[in-house]
Design an enzyme around this catalytic site. Structure first.
Site, mmCIF file in Angstrom:
data_model
loop_
_atom_site.group_PDB
_atom_site.id
_atom_site.type_symbol
_atom_site.label_atom_id
_atom_site.label_comp_id
_atom_site.label_asym_id
_atom_site.label_seq_id
_atom_site.Cartn_x
_atom_site.Cartn_y
_atom_site.Cartn_z
ATOM 1 N N GLU A 36 0.859 -1.177 0.000
ATOM 2 C CA GLU A 36 0.000 0.000 0.000
ATOM 3 C C GLU A 36 0.899 1.232 0.000
ATOM 4 O O GLU A 36 1.804 1.328 0.828
ATOM 5 C CB GLU A 36 -0.890 0.025 1.241
ATOM 6 C CG GLU A 36 -1.904 -1.089 1.327
ATOM 7 C CD GLU A 36 -2.689 -1.007 2.635
ATOM 8 O OE1 GLU A 36 -3.550 -0.104 2.754
ATOM 9 O OE2 GLU A 36 -2.428 -1.814 3.530
ATOM 10 N N ARG A 262 4.360 -13.226 10.023
ATOM 11 C CA ARG A 262 4.921 -11.892 9.844
ATOM 12 C C ARG A 262 6.159 -11.762 10.725
ATOM 13 O O ARG A 262 6.375 -12.556 11.647
ATOM 14 C CB ARG A 262 3.916 -10.802 10.198
ATOM 15 C CG ARG A 262 3.418 -10.835 11.628
ATOM 16 C CD ARG A 262 2.693 -9.558 11.996
ATOM 17 N NE ARG A 262 3.629 -8.457 12.198
ATOM 18 C CZ ARG A 262 3.250 -7.201 12.375
ATOM 19 N NH1 ARG A 262 1.977 -6.873 12.337
ATOM 20 N NH2 ARG A 262 4.137 -6.253 12.582
ATOM 21 N N LYS A 272 2.820 0.136 10.254
ATOM 22 C CA LYS A 272 2.902 1.454 9.603
ATOM 23 C C LYS A 272 1.997 2.466 10.308
ATOM 24 O O LYS A 272 2.340 3.645 10.397
ATOM 25 C CB LYS A 272 2.534 1.340 8.125
ATOM 26 C CG LYS A 272 3.684 0.893 7.256
ATOM 27 C CD LYS A 272 3.449 1.198 5.782
ATOM 28 C CE LYS A 272 2.389 0.335 5.173
ATOM 29 N NZ LYS A 272 2.276 0.550 3.706
#
Length: 563
Positions: A36, A262, A272
């Site tokens: 993104e 992750r 983020k």
């Protein structure tokens, strides 16, 4: 093929691919990296980048770079540029052109209408809060929206009305019609389209309705011919929706989603959203602050692309979440810099020494190696005079038997130079030491003391060979191992995450650096002897004062978990 890739080619993902290739020998592996563009990439993204691009290289396939640009409110072209730069810097090349989810918007819109026509999607006018309440919880099932049973004709008209901008933001959305009693909350009539009146960086004002990630992602994978879509474990439940959308639409290519754990790294934040909070509250100085683990921050701190790739290879790919030790990341860069960083001397907190038996005009040139074990790095010149700087912590006024550096009546060797002995000190009116008066053994250069133990060695810089420099000593940003788990993570900040020192480096080295400052380089690496590994901060440095960022200590000595 990268030798590191060979070593890690027995994890579950490689086994899946090998099994698929046995079933279909004509299969051409096609992966993708879909960030993104709402911030800079961090080291968790580096793990995914390494996985997707190296799988494509290993199996002679392709890896797309596709920006998941479905929310124009949070996205910015500067993030698109930074992401491209990070991927290139890490050493990878995407297949053909850069892709965007937005380039598929027209097709996605048609797929959405197809679901409406099949009675599998409807326009809902519940508010966001009402949708959340109707969805239920893990313990309670959801309930149907009062708008769920609208006719296909009505839904098509309302969806077109949404597209034409005749609803306000939040007044309507398109939802899939699946099962409000599903054990998977993501399958309880998820939102597929929402209204956003914001200029998009690619499509400008062509659209005012935007697909959600779940709707756009699987269909973009299909359109682009992605064979294996890898994501982290938090999207495991979303796979049900991924497969449902592909099955219920008329796509001709079925991509498959697989999940891996992750990256969680000690004393670090890799969200983020939370990094953005740190920036907004000015706790850190932007996305490239060396205290946060963005790729740009790590690069500015002095990490190399190869050290980050090495770290990603070492931690591997699994299905089990775990907390990786921060020392492993530091080991990867320390091991590399130990082999290639130029050795030089710097004094971070200077205190002056006067050698009273050395003439004021004495200026002796000494040639020293740039690396003790790598002659190819060459040598450089240092200057010995009667007035020098040493580190303040390398002198102790009070007698301490255990203290092995400079103290009154004791000898010490200056690195690459002579043995000196402290005899007295001079102080200002406030009691601060301004001078240490020492005797220099002029016969000790390159010689061992007779009938004595070798004295300890300290670093130094002649005042005549000193150049002003600032040193930024970066430590972990958080005091606890896993701040990601804490709701109030800001209460665990380490107040000593950045310590700034003003001292000196060797003038001869500084002059060489200044000549290269405007060159197109990424790093100038140094090991400041006895202190640590540093790199030049090109953004903050000026010709009259250089700034250096500490990349890593010489050893794993600064460790919060021991505190």
């Amino acid at each position: 093929m990268n030798t590191k890739t060979k070593k890690n080619s027995n994890n579950f993902i490689y086994k899946i691919i090998n099994k698929d290739l046995k079933k279909n020998k004509n299969l051409l592996l096609h992966t993708r990296f879909p960030p993104e563009p709402n911030g800079h990439l961090h080291i968790g993204h580096a793990k995914s980048i390494c996985l997707n691009f190296e799988l494509a290289n290993l199996y002679h396939g392709y890896c797309n770079l596709r920006f998941d640009d479905t929310n124009p409110i949070k996205e910015n072209i500067k993030y698109i540029n930074s992401i491209q730069n990070d991927i290139k810097w890490l050493g990878y090349k995407w297949h053909k052109k850069i892709r965007y989810s937005s380039e598929h918007f027209s097709k996605l819109y048609e797929y959405a209408k197809e679901l409406i026509q099949k009675g599998l999607a409807y326009v809902d006018e519940l508010t966001k809060q009402e949708i959340r309440e109707y969805r239920g919880t893990l313990k309670t099932i959801g309930k149907n929206s009062p708008y769920r049973d609208r006719s296909i004709t009505e839904n098509l008209k309302l969806f077109e009305k949404m597209r034409q901008g005749k609803f306000n933001e939040g007044e309507a959305c398109l939802r899939a019609k699946i099962n409000m009693s599903s054990s998977f909350i993501v399958m309880r009539d998820p939102v597929l389209y929402r209204i956003i009146f914001s200029t998009h960086h690619q499509t400008e004002n062509k659209w005012c309705i935007y697909p959600t990630y779940d709707f756009a992602h699987c269909l973009s994978d299909s359109i682009e011919g992605i064979t294996h879509s890898f994501c982290t474990l938090e999207f495991q439940d979303n796979k049900n929706l991924y497969n449902w959308i592909l099955k219920k639409t008329s796509v001709t290519h079925y991509s498959k989603q697989y999940e891996f754990s992750r990256l969680n790294l000690e004393y670090s934040i890799l969200s983020k959203r939370k990094i953005a909070v740190l920036i907004e509250k000015k706790i850190v100085n932007g996305w490239d602050d060396p205290r946060i683990l963005t790729i740009s921050g790590l690069r500015r701190k002095g990490y190399t692309a190869s050290s980050i790739r090495e770290f990603c290879h070492r931690i591997g790919v699994t299905k089990q979440n775990n907390l990786v030790e921060f020392s492993m990341l530091e080991y990867c860069i320390r091991n590399e810099l130990n082999q290639k960083a130029v050795r030089t001397m710097a004094v971070l907190e200077p205190i002056k020494i006067f050698l009273y038996n050395i003439d004021d005009n004495h200026e002796e040139k000494l040639i020293v190696p740039n690396h003790p074990n790598n002659p190819s790095l060459g040598t450089h010149e240092i200057i010995f005079t009667n007035t020098i700087y040493i580190e303040r912590e390398d002198f102790k006024e009070e007698y301490d038997k255990k203290y092995k550096r400079l103290k009154i009546g004791e000898e010490i060797r200056l690195r690459y130079s002579y043995i000196i002995k402290a005899e007295k000190i001079e102080k200002d009116k406030n009691g601060n030491i301004i001078n240490i008066i020492c005797f220099c053994d002029v016969n000790s250069l390159g010689k061992k003391p007779v009938n004595k133990k070798n004295p300890a060695v300290i670093h130094w810089i002649s005042i005549k060979n000193s150049f002003p420099a600032q040193f930024k000593l970066y430590n972990q940003l958080f005091k606890i191992k896993n701040p990601e788990q804490e709701e109030n993570f800001l209460s665990f900040l380490n107040s000593n995450s950045l310590i700034v020192k003003n001292g000196f480096i060797e003038k001869k080295i500084a002059q060489k650096i200044i000549k290269k400052m405007n060159d197109n380089f990424i790093h100038l690496f140094f090991q400041f002897e006895r202190i640590g590994y540093f790199c030049l901060d090109k953004l903050d440095s000026k010709e009259n004062k250089l700034v250096f960022n500490r990349t890593v200590n010489l050893r794993d000595s600064w460790n919060l978990k021991k505190k």
